[in-house]
Write a protein that holds these residues in place. Structure first.
Motif, PDB file in Angstrom:
ATOM      1  N   LEU A  47       0.933  -1.298  -0.107  1.00 24.20           N
ATOM      2  CA  LEU A  47       0.239  -0.213   0.016  1.00 24.20           C
ATOM      3  C   LEU A  47       0.737   1.368   0.159  1.00 24.20           C
ATOM      4  CD1 LEU A  47      -2.941   1.310   0.418  1.00 24.20           C
ATOM      5  CD2 LEU A  47      -2.361   1.337   2.790  1.00 24.20           C
ATOM      6  N   LEU A  48       1.795   1.133   0.757  1.00 28.41           N
ATOM      7  CA  LEU A  48       2.736   2.381   0.867  1.00 28.41           C
ATOM      8  C   LEU A  48       3.534   2.582  -0.215  1.00 28.41           C
ATOM      9  CD1 LEU A  48       3.610   2.029   4.836  1.00 28.41           C
ATOM     10  CD2 LEU A  48       2.127   3.951   3.746  1.00 28.41           C
ATOM     11  N   LEU A  49       4.218   1.700  -0.583  1.00 27.91           N
ATOM     12  CA  LEU A  49       5.032   1.953  -1.961  1.00 27.91           C
ATOM     13  C   LEU A  49       4.177   2.013  -3.280  1.00 27.91           C
ATOM     14  CD1 LEU A  49       7.887   1.134  -2.970  1.00 27.91           C
ATOM     15  CD2 LEU A  49       6.952  -0.993  -3.495  1.00 27.91           C
ATOM     16  N   GLY A  50       2.709   1.682  -3.297  1.00 28.53           N
ATOM     17  CA  GLY A  50       2.007   2.263  -4.187  1.00 28.53           C
ATOM     18  C   GLY A  50       1.710   3.678  -4.409  1.00 28.53           C
ATOM     19  N   TRP A  51       1.659   4.225  -3.060  1.00 29.32           N
ATOM     20  CA  TRP A  51       1.548   5.707  -2.626  1.00 29.32           C
ATOM     21  C   TRP A  51       2.860   6.416  -2.963  1.00 29.32           C
ATOM     22  CZ3 TRP A  51       3.976   8.746   0.693  1.00 29.32           C
ATOM     23  CH2 TRP A  51       3.641  10.108   0.738  1.00 29.32           C
ATOM     24  N   ILE A  52       4.055   6.055  -2.402  1.00 29.62           N
ATOM     25  CA  ILE A  52       5.164   6.630  -2.648  1.00 29.62           C
ATOM     26  C   ILE A  52       5.659   6.726  -4.152  1.00 29.62           C
ATOM     27  CG2 ILE A  52       7.930   6.101  -2.166  1.00 29.62           C
ATOM     28  CD1 ILE A  52       6.724   4.824   0.421  1.00 29.62           C
ATOM     29  N   LEU A  53       5.492   5.733  -4.954  1.00 31.31           N
ATOM     30  CA  LEU A  53       5.864   5.680  -6.168  1.00 31.31           C
ATOM     31  C   LEU A  53       5.259   6.537  -7.277  1.00 31.31           C
ATOM     32  CD1 LEU A  53       7.547   2.182  -6.479  1.00 31.31           C
ATOM     33  CD2 LEU A  53       8.870   4.446  -5.860  1.00 31.31           C
ATOM     34  N   VAL A  63      13.419   7.325  -3.091  1.00 32.60           N
ATOM     35  CA  VAL A  63      14.529   6.155  -2.889  1.00 32.60           C
ATOM     36  C   VAL A  63      14.640   6.053  -1.467  1.00 32.60           C
ATOM     37  CG1 VAL A  63      17.024   6.001  -2.629  1.00 32.60           C
ATOM     38  CG2 VAL A  63      15.993   6.698  -4.933  1.00 32.60           C
ATOM     39  N   PHE A  64      14.495   6.856  -0.512  1.00 33.36           N
ATOM     40  CA  PHE A  64      14.663   6.943   0.924  1.00 33.36           C
ATOM     41  C   PHE A  64      13.493   6.063   1.479  1.00 33.36           C
ATOM     42  CE2 PHE A  64      13.563   8.387   5.095  1.00 33.36           C
ATOM     43  CZ  PHE A  64      14.611   7.805   5.834  1.00 33.36           C
ATOM     44  N   LEU A  65      12.225   6.519   1.006  1.00 36.18           N
ATOM     45  CA  LEU A  65      11.059   5.764   1.434  1.00 36.18           C
ATOM     46  C   LEU A  65      10.739   4.690   0.788  1.00 36.18           C
ATOM     47  CD1 LEU A  65       8.784   8.916   1.740  1.00 36.18           C
ATOM     48  CD2 LEU A  65       9.703   7.750   3.554  1.00 36.18           C
ATOM     49  N   GLY A  66      10.945   4.576  -0.621  1.00 36.91           N
ATOM     50  CA  GLY A  66      10.386   3.419  -1.465  1.00 36.91           C
ATOM     51  C   GLY A  66      11.526   2.098  -1.346  1.00 36.91           C
ATOM     52  N   ILE A  69      13.136   2.426   2.986  1.00 35.18           N
ATOM     53  CA  ILE A  69      12.413   1.881   4.104  1.00 35.18           C
ATOM     54  C   ILE A  69      11.392   0.606   3.755  1.00 35.18           C
ATOM     55  CG2 ILE A  69      10.376   2.567   5.632  1.00 35.18           C
ATOM     56  CD1 ILE A  69      11.620   5.241   6.027  1.00 35.18           C
ATOM     57  N   MET A  70      10.724   0.970   2.501  1.00 38.48           N
ATOM     58  CA  MET A  70       9.690  -0.352   2.214  1.00 38.48           C
ATOM     59  C   MET A  70      10.561  -1.511   1.877  1.00 38.48           C
ATOM     60  SD  MET A  70       6.716   0.729   2.795  1.00 38.48           S
ATOM     61  CE  MET A  70       7.399   1.386   4.152  1.00 38.48           C
ATOM     62  N   GLY A  71      11.968  -1.284   1.125  1.00 39.99           N
ATOM     63  CA  GLY A  71      12.723  -2.470   0.871  1.00 39.99           C
ATOM     64  C   GLY A  71      13.038  -3.217   2.123  1.00 39.99           C
ATOM     65  N   GLY A  72      13.436  -2.662   3.049  1.00 44.81           N
ATOM     66  CA  GLY A  72      13.885  -3.251   4.421  1.00 44.81           C
ATOM     67  C   GLY A  72      12.689  -3.595   5.177  1.00 44.81           C
ATOM     68  N   TYR A  73      11.535  -3.045   5.019  1.00 48.14           N
ATOM     69  CA  TYR A  73      10.280  -3.357   5.759  1.00 48.14           C
ATOM     70  C   TYR A  73       9.615  -4.692   5.331  1.00 48.14           C
ATOM     71  CZ  TYR A  73       5.673  -2.654   7.637  1.00 48.14           C
ATOM     72  OH  TYR A  73       4.194  -2.877   8.180  1.00 48.14           O
ATOM     73  N   THR A  74       9.293  -4.770   4.090  1.00 53.76           N
ATOM     74  CA  THR A  74       8.728  -5.916   3.367  1.00 53.76           C
ATOM     75  C   THR A  74       9.726  -6.975   3.171  1.00 53.76           C
ATOM     76  OG1 THR A  74       9.118  -5.136   1.025  1.00 53.76           O
ATOM     77  CG2 THR A  74       7.010  -4.183   2.083  1.00 53.76           C
TER      78      THR A  74
END
Length: 116
Positions: A47-53, A63-66, A69-74
């Motif tokens: 969900l968050l990656l869809g919004w970020i990108l 890059v920081f968020l997608g 953070i999302m790369g390390g989170y998922t």
């Protein structure tokens, strides 16, 4: 200005620590065969990656968020491992349900994220 590598690495550390915290909080849910914590993490991450990108954030923030953070989170590898373990432990139906929830739910969450 921070390099993109530093942004991605710092974000990945934040994402991984967030995932670890959620996994620890979800330990009481381990009594059920469905890995709820990983499913929650991957669906909220989608969900968050869809919004970020699809947002108007700058490339550095994306890059920081997608990526970071999302790369390390998922966690795709944990999801696959859990599916294999469920299948090996005579929980084939749950393994298939988990796979379908992850794939279809992930696609739906990315789509919802793009609408936000």
């Amino acid at each position: 200005m921070l390099s993109l590598i530093t942004l991605a690495g710092t974000g990945a550390a934040i994402g991984a620590l967030s995932r670890y915290g959620i996994m620890r909080l979800a330990l009481p849910l381990n009594q059920w065969s469905l890995p709820f914590a990983t499913l929650f993490i991957n669906l909220t991450g989608a969900l968050l990656l869809g919004w970020i990108l699809t947002s108007s954030l700058s490339p550095s923030w994306q890059v920081f968020l997608g990526t970071g953070i999302m790369g390390g989170y998922t966690t795709f590898s944990t999801m696959i491992n859990e599916i294999v373990l469920l299948g090996r432990n005579q929980h084939q139906r749950t393994a298939w349900q988990y796979l379908m929830l992850s794939l279809i739910g992930g696609l739906l969450m990315v789509y919802l994220g793009t609408l936000i």
